[in-house]
Motif scaffolding. Structure first.
Motif, mmCIF file in Angstrom:
data_model
loop_
_atom_site.group_PDB
_atom_site.id
_atom_site.type_symbol
_atom_site.label_atom_id
_atom_site.label_comp_id
_atom_site.label_asym_id
_atom_site.label_seq_id
_atom_site.Cartn_x
_atom_site.Cartn_y
_atom_site.Cartn_z
ATOM 1 N N THR A 5 -55.413 -92.367 -32.484
ATOM 2 C CA THR A 5 -54.385 -93.193 -33.124
ATOM 3 C C THR A 5 -54.844 -94.637 -33.255
ATOM 4 O O THR A 5 -55.318 -95.230 -32.290
ATOM 5 C CB THR A 5 -53.085 -93.150 -32.299
ATOM 6 N N THR A 6 -54.667 -95.206 -34.436
ATOM 7 C CA THR A 6 -55.081 -96.593 -34.666
ATOM 8 C C THR A 6 -53.957 -97.462 -35.206
ATOM 9 O O THR A 6 -54.192 -98.593 -35.604
ATOM 10 C CB THR A 6 -56.249 -96.653 -35.668
ATOM 11 N N ASN A 7 -52.748 -96.955 -35.241
ATOM 12 C CA ASN A 7 -51.672 -97.708 -35.898
ATOM 13 C C ASN A 7 -50.464 -97.984 -35.005
ATOM 14 O O ASN A 7 -49.341 -98.021 -35.489
ATOM 15 C CB ASN A 7 -51.221 -96.962 -37.150
ATOM 16 N N ARG A 8 -50.685 -98.204 -33.741
ATOM 17 C CA ARG A 8 -49.552 -98.547 -32.876
ATOM 18 C C ARG A 8 -49.168 -100.000 -33.141
ATOM 19 O O ARG A 8 -49.946 -100.910 -32.923
ATOM 20 C CB ARG A 8 -49.918 -98.392 -31.403
ATOM 21 N N GLY A 9 -47.954 -100.188 -33.604
ATOM 22 C CA GLY A 9 -47.473 -101.528 -33.901
ATOM 23 C C GLY A 9 -46.584 -102.067 -32.793
ATOM 24 O O GLY A 9 -45.948 -101.315 -32.047
ATOM 25 N N PHE A 10 -46.536 -103.375 -32.703
ATOM 26 C CA PHE A 10 -45.801 -104.038 -31.631
ATOM 27 C C PHE A 10 -44.303 -103.767 -31.700
ATOM 28 O O PHE A 10 -43.690 -103.374 -30.709
ATOM 29 C CB PHE A 10 -46.074 -105.538 -31.658
ATOM 30 N N TRP A 11 -43.693 -104.003 -32.847
ATOM 31 C CA TRP A 11 -42.233 -103.942 -32.931
ATOM 32 C C TRP A 11 -41.689 -102.542 -32.684
ATOM 33 O O TRP A 11 -40.711 -102.370 -31.956
ATOM 34 C CB TRP A 11 -41.742 -104.497 -34.260
ATOM 35 N N LEU A 12 -42.312 -101.536 -33.271
ATOM 36 C CA LEU A 12 -41.863 -100.164 -33.047
ATOM 37 C C LEU A 12 -42.055 -99.768 -31.589
ATOM 38 O O LEU A 12 -41.188 -99.143 -30.977
ATOM 39 C CB LEU A 12 -42.602 -99.197 -33.975
ATOM 40 N N GLY A 107 -40.869 -114.822 -20.050
ATOM 41 C CA GLY A 107 -41.252 -113.481 -20.487
ATOM 42 C C GLY A 107 -41.926 -113.405 -21.841
ATOM 43 O O GLY A 107 -42.388 -112.333 -22.232
ATOM 44 N N ILE A 108 -41.997 -114.485 -22.561
ATOM 45 C CA ILE A 108 -42.598 -114.446 -23.896
ATOM 46 C C ILE A 108 -44.079 -114.076 -23.815
ATOM 47 O O ILE A 108 -44.575 -113.279 -24.620
ATOM 48 C CB ILE A 108 -42.386 -115.782 -24.637
ATOM 49 N N MET A 109 -44.784 -114.624 -22.852
ATOM 50 C CA MET A 109 -46.212 -114.301 -22.723
ATOM 51 C C MET A 109 -46.433 -112.846 -22.329
ATOM 52 O O MET A 109 -47.451 -112.251 -22.680
ATOM 53 C CB MET A 109 -46.892 -115.229 -21.728
ATOM 54 N N TYR A 110 -45.487 -112.232 -21.608
ATOM 55 C CA TYR A 110 -45.591 -110.805 -21.323
ATOM 56 C C TYR A 110 -45.610 -110.016 -22.624
ATOM 57 O O TYR A 110 -46.366 -109.063 -22.785
ATOM 58 C CB TYR A 110 -44.431 -110.323 -20.457
ATOM 59 N N LEU A 111 -44.766 -110.421 -23.567
ATOM 60 C CA LEU A 111 -44.718 -109.740 -24.858
ATOM 61 C C LEU A 111 -46.007 -109.960 -25.649
ATOM 62 O O LEU A 111 -46.491 -109.045 -26.321
ATOM 63 C CB LEU A 111 -43.505 -110.214 -25.667
ATOM 64 N N VAL A 112 -46.561 -111.156 -25.576
ATOM 65 C CA VAL A 112 -47.826 -111.442 -26.262
ATOM 66 C C VAL A 112 -48.941 -110.560 -25.695
ATOM 67 O O VAL A 112 -49.718 -109.960 -26.443
ATOM 68 C CB VAL A 112 -48.191 -112.941 -26.146
ATOM 69 N N MET A 117 -52.472 -105.779 -25.884
ATOM 70 C CA MET A 117 -52.898 -104.509 -25.304
ATOM 71 C C MET A 117 -52.880 -103.410 -26.358
ATOM 72 O O MET A 117 -53.813 -102.598 -26.440
ATOM 73 C CB MET A 117 -51.996 -104.126 -24.123
ATOM 74 N N LEU A 118 -51.836 -103.384 -27.165
ATOM 75 C CA LEU A 118 -51.751 -102.391 -28.239
ATOM 76 C C LEU A 118 -52.900 -102.561 -29.223
ATOM 77 O O LEU A 118 -53.545 -101.588 -29.625
ATOM 78 C CB LEU A 118 -50.420 -102.520 -28.984
ATOM 79 N N TYR A 119 -53.164 -103.792 -29.608
ATOM 80 C CA TYR A 119 -54.234 -104.055 -30.562
ATOM 81 C C TYR A 119 -55.605 -103.747 -29.974
ATOM 82 O O TYR A 119 -56.508 -103.313 -30.691
ATOM 83 C CB TYR A 119 -54.158 -105.481 -31.080
ATOM 84 N N LEU A 120 -55.772 -103.968 -28.676
ATOM 85 C CA LEU A 120 -57.036 -103.642 -28.021
ATOM 86 C C LEU A 120 -57.298 -102.141 -28.096
ATOM 87 O O LEU A 120 -58.385 -101.706 -28.478
ATOM 88 C CB LEU A 120 -57.031 -104.124 -26.565
#
Length: 134
Positions: A5-12, A107-112, A117-120
């Motif tokens: 899988t290469t398309n894991r997006g943040f918002w979803l 908590g904003i940096m946790y989200l970043v 991590m997803l993009y990695l």
């Protein structure tokens, strides 16, 4: 060989994690370990799976989760470097966020870091797919 899988997006992913009360995050741990072990099989290392992650995190009061993530980030970045790709999230950024920036930024940096991590993992999977013509 299976296409990773290469398309894991943040918002979803964030939405699914919230809706499932965090269970989707556990699925991601399972998927990241499995996909990393497939892509990085030649490095002689192994990323432990979900069951070990949960049990040792409980026993160590969460410390194992930090160690697991740090090791996973290092392994993914080493794979990208070996294949002449730009690295993603740095382990030092992760640790800085966990121990300092996370709570200072409410908590904003946790989200970043979660997003990075997803993009990695997406980058590792994309590189694996390209190398194996998948």
């Amino acid at each position: 060989m299976e296409k990773l899988t290469t398309n894991r997006g943040f918002w979803l992913t964030l939405l699914l994690s919230i809706v499932t009360l965090g269970f989707y995050y556990w699925y991601l741990i399972y998927a990241f370990a499995k996909e990393t072990n497939i892509a990085c099989k030649d490095d002689g290392r192994n990323t432990s799976g979900l069951l070990v992650f949960i049990l040792l995190s409980i026993i160590t009061l969460g410390i194992y989760g930090i160690v697991w993530t740090y090791s996973w980030i290092e392994r993914c970045n080493a794979y990208l470097v070996r294949n002449s790709k730009p690295v993603g999230l740095q382990p030092s950024t992760y640790l800085l966020t966990v121990f300092l920036l996370g709570w200072l930024t409410f908590g904003i940096m946790y989200l970043v870091v979660f997003c990075k991590m997803l993009y990695l993992q997406n980058s590792v999977n994309k590189t694996y797919n390209e190398i194996n013509n998948l």
